[in-house]
Design a protein around this motif. Structure first.
Motif, PDB file in Angstrom:
ATOM      1  N   SER A  57      32.386  19.286  20.641  1.00 49.37           N
ATOM      2  CA  SER A  57      30.977  18.963  20.460  1.00 49.37           C
ATOM      3  C   SER A  57      30.154  20.201  20.800  1.00 49.37           C
ATOM      4  CB  SER A  57      30.608  17.814  21.392  1.00 49.37           C
ATOM      5  OG  SER A  57      29.326  17.350  21.135  1.00 49.37           O
ATOM      6  N   PRO A  58      29.124  20.526  20.148  1.00 48.68           N
ATOM      7  CA  PRO A  58      28.368  19.914  19.058  1.00 48.68           C
ATOM      8  C   PRO A  58      28.839  20.358  17.674  1.00 48.68           C
ATOM      9  CG  PRO A  58      27.130  21.797  19.811  1.00 48.68           C
ATOM     10  CD  PRO A  58      28.395  21.717  20.652  1.00 48.68           C
ATOM     11  N   PHE A  59      29.910  21.173  17.605  1.00 52.10           N
ATOM     12  CA  PHE A  59      30.386  21.647  16.307  1.00 52.10           C
ATOM     13  C   PHE A  59      30.860  20.488  15.431  1.00 52.10           C
ATOM     14  CE2 PHE A  59      31.271  25.556  18.934  1.00 52.10           C
ATOM     15  CZ  PHE A  59      30.189  26.257  18.448  1.00 52.10           C
ATOM     16  N   TYR A  60      31.467  19.487  16.055  1.00 51.50           N
ATOM     17  CA  TYR A  60      31.923  18.323  15.297  1.00 51.50           C
ATOM     18  C   TYR A  60      30.736  17.626  14.644  1.00 51.50           C
ATOM     19  CZ  TYR A  60      33.474  13.600  14.289  1.00 51.50           C
ATOM     20  OH  TYR A  60      33.720  12.405  13.677  1.00 51.50           O
ATOM     21  N   GLU A  61      29.684  17.390  15.402  1.00 53.55           N
ATOM     22  CA  GLU A  61      28.511  16.694  14.867  1.00 53.55           C
ATOM     23  C   GLU A  61      27.827  17.517  13.767  1.00 53.55           C
ATOM     24  OE1 GLU A  61      29.166  17.047  18.128  1.00 53.55           O
ATOM     25  OE2 GLU A  61      29.452  14.968  18.784  1.00 53.55           O
ATOM     26  N   ILE A  62      27.759  18.826  13.974  1.00 53.85           N
ATOM     27  CA  ILE A  62      27.139  19.695  12.962  1.00 53.85           C
ATOM     28  C   ILE A  62      27.956  19.658  11.664  1.00 53.85           C
ATOM     29  CG2 ILE A  62      26.637  22.101  12.379  1.00 53.85           C
ATOM     30  CD1 ILE A  62      25.939  22.486  15.386  1.00 53.85           C
ATOM     31  N   ALA A  63      29.271  19.758  11.787  1.00 56.09           N
ATOM     32  CA  ALA A  63      30.122  19.715  10.594  1.00 56.09           C
ATOM     33  C   ALA A  63      30.036  18.348   9.913  1.00 56.09           C
ATOM     34  CB  ALA A  63      31.563  20.031  10.975  1.00 56.09           C
ATOM     35  N   TYR A  64      29.973  17.287  10.697  1.00 54.16           N
ATOM     36  CA  TYR A  64      29.879  15.925  10.152  1.00 54.16           C
ATOM     37  C   TYR A  64      28.585  15.780   9.353  1.00 54.16           C
ATOM     38  CZ  TYR A  64      30.857  10.892  10.120  1.00 54.16           C
ATOM     39  OH  TYR A  64      31.162   9.613   9.746  1.00 54.16           O
ATOM     40  N   VAL A  65      27.475  16.165   9.949  1.00 56.66           N
ATOM     41  CA  VAL A  65      26.172  16.065   9.277  1.00 56.66           C
ATOM     42  C   VAL A  65      26.149  16.971   8.042  1.00 56.66           C
ATOM     43  CG1 VAL A  65      23.706  16.553   9.531  1.00 56.66           C
ATOM     44  CG2 VAL A  65      24.922  15.335  11.332  1.00 56.66           C
ATOM     45  N   HIS A  66      26.732  18.156   8.159  1.00 55.07           N
ATOM     46  CA  HIS A  66      26.797  19.083   7.024  1.00 55.07           C
ATOM     47  C   HIS A  66      27.532  18.440   5.850  1.00 55.07           C
ATOM     48  CE1 HIS A  66      28.939  22.277   4.749  1.00 55.07           C
ATOM     49  NE2 HIS A  66      27.726  22.791   4.714  1.00 55.07           N
ATOM     50  N   GLN A  67      28.662  17.817   6.108  1.00 58.29           N
ATOM     51  CA  GLN A  67      29.422  17.182   5.032  1.00 58.29           C
ATOM     52  C   GLN A  67      28.656  16.018   4.415  1.00 58.29           C
ATOM     53  OE1 GLN A  67      33.398  16.118   6.201  1.00 58.29           O
ATOM     54  NE2 GLN A  67      34.080  18.246   6.138  1.00 58.29           N
ATOM     55  N   VAL A  68      28.022  15.205   5.237  1.00 60.22           N
ATOM     56  CA  VAL A  68      27.284  14.042   4.722  1.00 60.22           C
ATOM     57  C   VAL A  68      26.088  14.501   3.885  1.00 60.22           C
ATOM     58  CG1 VAL A  68      25.896  12.049   5.391  1.00 60.22           C
ATOM     59  CG2 VAL A  68      28.072  12.483   6.534  1.00 60.22           C
ATOM     60  N   ILE A  69      25.329  15.464   4.386  1.00 53.71           N
ATOM     61  CA  ILE A  69      24.172  15.962   3.629  1.00 53.71           C
ATOM     62  C   ILE A  69      24.634  16.622   2.327  1.00 53.71           C
ATOM     63  CG2 ILE A  69      22.322  17.682   3.629  1.00 53.71           C
ATOM     64  CD1 ILE A  69      21.880  16.999   6.579  1.00 53.71           C
ATOM     65  N   GLY A  70      25.715  17.363   2.369  1.00 53.83           N
ATOM     66  CA  GLY A  70      26.234  18.005   1.159  1.00 53.83           C
ATOM     67  C   GLY A  70      26.642  17.011   0.096  1.00 53.83           C
ATOM     68  N   VAL A  71      27.348  15.963   0.484  1.00 56.36           N
ATOM     69  CA  VAL A  71      27.791  14.979  -0.497  1.00 56.36           C
ATOM     70  C   VAL A  71      26.611  14.152  -1.010  1.00 56.36           C
ATOM     71  CG1 VAL A  71      28.442  13.041   1.008  1.00 56.36           C
ATOM     72  CG2 VAL A  71      29.726  13.474  -1.082  1.00 56.36           C
ATOM     73  N   ILE A  72      25.596  13.927  -0.178  1.00 58.50           N
ATOM     74  CA  ILE A  72      24.397  13.218  -0.636  1.00 58.50           C
ATOM     75  C   ILE A  72      23.661  14.065  -1.674  1.00 58.50           C
ATOM     76  CG2 ILE A  72      22.090  12.462   0.072  1.00 58.50           C
ATOM     77  CD1 ILE A  72      23.375  11.407   2.659  1.00 58.50           C
ATOM     78  N   PHE A  73      23.519  15.354  -1.416  1.00 54.55           N
ATOM     79  CA  PHE A  73      22.856  16.243  -2.373  1.00 54.55           C
ATOM     80  C   PHE A  73      23.569  16.229  -3.717  1.00 54.55           C
ATOM     81  CE2 PHE A  73      22.833  20.392  -4.449  1.00 54.55           C
ATOM     82  CZ  PHE A  73      21.494  20.465  -4.803  1.00 54.55           C
ATOM     83  N   VAL A  74      24.881  16.379  -3.691  1.00 50.19           N
ATOM     84  CA  VAL A  74      25.642  16.406  -4.943  1.00 50.19           C
ATOM     85  C   VAL A  74      25.547  15.061  -5.658  1.00 50.19           C
ATOM     86  CG1 VAL A  74      27.964  16.619  -5.901  1.00 50.19           C
ATOM     87  CG2 VAL A  74      27.182  18.234  -4.201  1.00 50.19           C
ATOM     88  N   ALA A  75      25.584  13.968  -4.915  1.00 47.39           N
ATOM     89  CA  ALA A  75      25.488  12.643  -5.538  1.00 47.39           C
ATOM     90  C   ALA A  75      24.126  12.442  -6.191  1.00 47.39           C
ATOM     91  CB  ALA A  75      25.751  11.558  -4.504  1.00 47.39           C
ATOM     92  N   ILE A  76      23.065  12.822  -5.503  1.00 46.89           N
ATOM     93  CA  ILE A  76      21.720  12.654  -6.063  1.00 46.89           C
ATOM     94  C   ILE A  76      21.558  13.494  -7.325  1.00 46.89           C
ATOM     95  CG2 ILE A  76      19.278  13.189  -5.665  1.00 46.89           C
ATOM     96  CD1 ILE A  76      19.705  12.273  -2.763  1.00 46.89           C
ATOM     97  N   SER A  77      22.006  14.731  -7.290  1.00 46.05           N
ATOM     98  CA  SER A  77      21.864  15.577  -8.483  1.00 46.05           C
ATOM     99  C   SER A  77      22.737  15.069  -9.628  1.00 46.05           C
ATOM    100  CB  SER A  77      22.179  17.031  -8.151  1.00 46.05           C
ATOM    101  OG  SER A  77      23.501  17.171  -7.719  1.00 46.05           O
ATOM    102  N   THR A  78      23.941  14.621  -9.328  1.00 47.19           N
ATOM    103  CA  THR A  78      24.829  14.109 -10.370  1.00 47.19           C
ATOM    104  C   THR A  78      24.268  12.840 -11.001  1.00 47.19           C
ATOM    105  OG1 THR A  78      26.764  15.079  -9.306  1.00 47.19           O
ATOM    106  CG2 THR A  78      27.164  13.280 -10.841  1.00 47.19           C
ATOM    107  N   VAL A  79      23.831  11.907 -10.171  1.00 48.59           N
ATOM    108  CA  VAL A  79      23.265  10.663 -10.703  1.00 48.59           C
ATOM    109  C   VAL A  79      21.996  10.962 -11.489  1.00 48.59           C
ATOM    110  CG1 VAL A  79      22.196   8.456 -10.058  1.00 48.59           C
ATOM    111  CG2 VAL A  79      24.304   9.173  -8.966  1.00 48.59           C
ATOM    112  N   GLY A  80      21.179  11.861 -10.990  1.00 48.92           N
ATOM    113  CA  GLY A  80      19.950  12.211 -11.703  1.00 48.92           C
ATOM    114  C   GLY A  80      20.211  12.804 -13.073  1.00 48.92           C
ATOM    115  N   VAL A  81      21.142  13.746 -13.151  1.00 46.24           N
ATOM    116  CA  VAL A  81      21.455  14.373 -14.438  1.00 46.24           C
ATOM    117  C   VAL A  81      22.106  13.360 -15.383  1.00 46.24           C
ATOM    118  CG1 VAL A  81      22.873  16.133 -15.567  1.00 46.24           C
ATOM    119  CG2 VAL A  81      21.601  16.699 -13.502  1.00 46.24           C
TER     120      VAL A  81
END
Length: 175
Positions: A111-135
């Motif tokens: 900790s806190p590297f685990y939490e940072i990596a966790y949030v990074h992965q979740v935000i990254g996949v949300i960004f890709v999902a939003i852009s993919t669904v939008g396109v």
């Protein structure tokens, strides 16, 4: 060397999915000027329904597109929710398991590297999902619009009659 075939296939699937989302976003941004010009052109009066009959003619297409849009968003939201919460629901969060297999240049078990990596992965996949669904829904909307334009053109051609057929045909099909 990785001996776990499941892990390798999961990483390949995730990387290809992320790459596809990034490419979709890149080409959307690259062609944004053309898309804006297309939207301005499609908003002109010659591409709009001329009467109530034509509006009723294209309403089923619009309703179908809206259904596709909502179903796609619901399915994507469900997938995002379960991807983001899988380590929590699996109770492997205690072992500092991340939602996706990844290598980081730091120890993600601390900790806190685990939490940072966790949030990074979740935000990254949300960004890709939003852009993919939008396109993807944009492409579906454009296909729906093409179908509606064909329906309007067919209706206009059905209404042509009389002595001035050639003049009417030129008026209806003039662009």
């Amino acid at each position: 060397m990785v001996n776990d075939l499941k892990a390798v296939t999961a990483i390949i699937f995730l990387n290809l999915s992320e790459l596809l989302g990034i490419l979709k976003s890149y080409y959307l941004i690259k062609n944004m000027a053309k898309l804006k010009q297309l939207m301005i052109t499609l908003n002109s009066p010659k591409f709009q329904p001329k009467n109530e009959r034509q509006i009723k003619l294209i309403e089923p297409n619009l309703k179908f597109w809206k259904q596709i849009y909502y179903v796609y968003w619901v399915m994507s939201s469900g997938a995002l929710f379960f991807w983001a919460t899988f380590p929590i629901l699996d109770k492997s969060v205690k072992d500092h398991r991340l939602p996706f297999l990844a290598w980081y240049p730091f120890d993600t078990k601390v900790s806190p590297f685990y939490e940072i990596a966790y949030v990074h992965q979740v935000i990254g996949v949300i960004f890709v999902a939003i852009s993919t669904v939008g396109v993807d829904t944009l492409i579906a909307a454009l296909c729906m619009y093409i179908g509606a334009q064909i329906d309007i053109l067919c209706d206009n051609l059905r209404q042509l009659s009389g002595v001035n057929f050639n003049d009417l045909l030129k008026t209806v099909t003039s662009f």
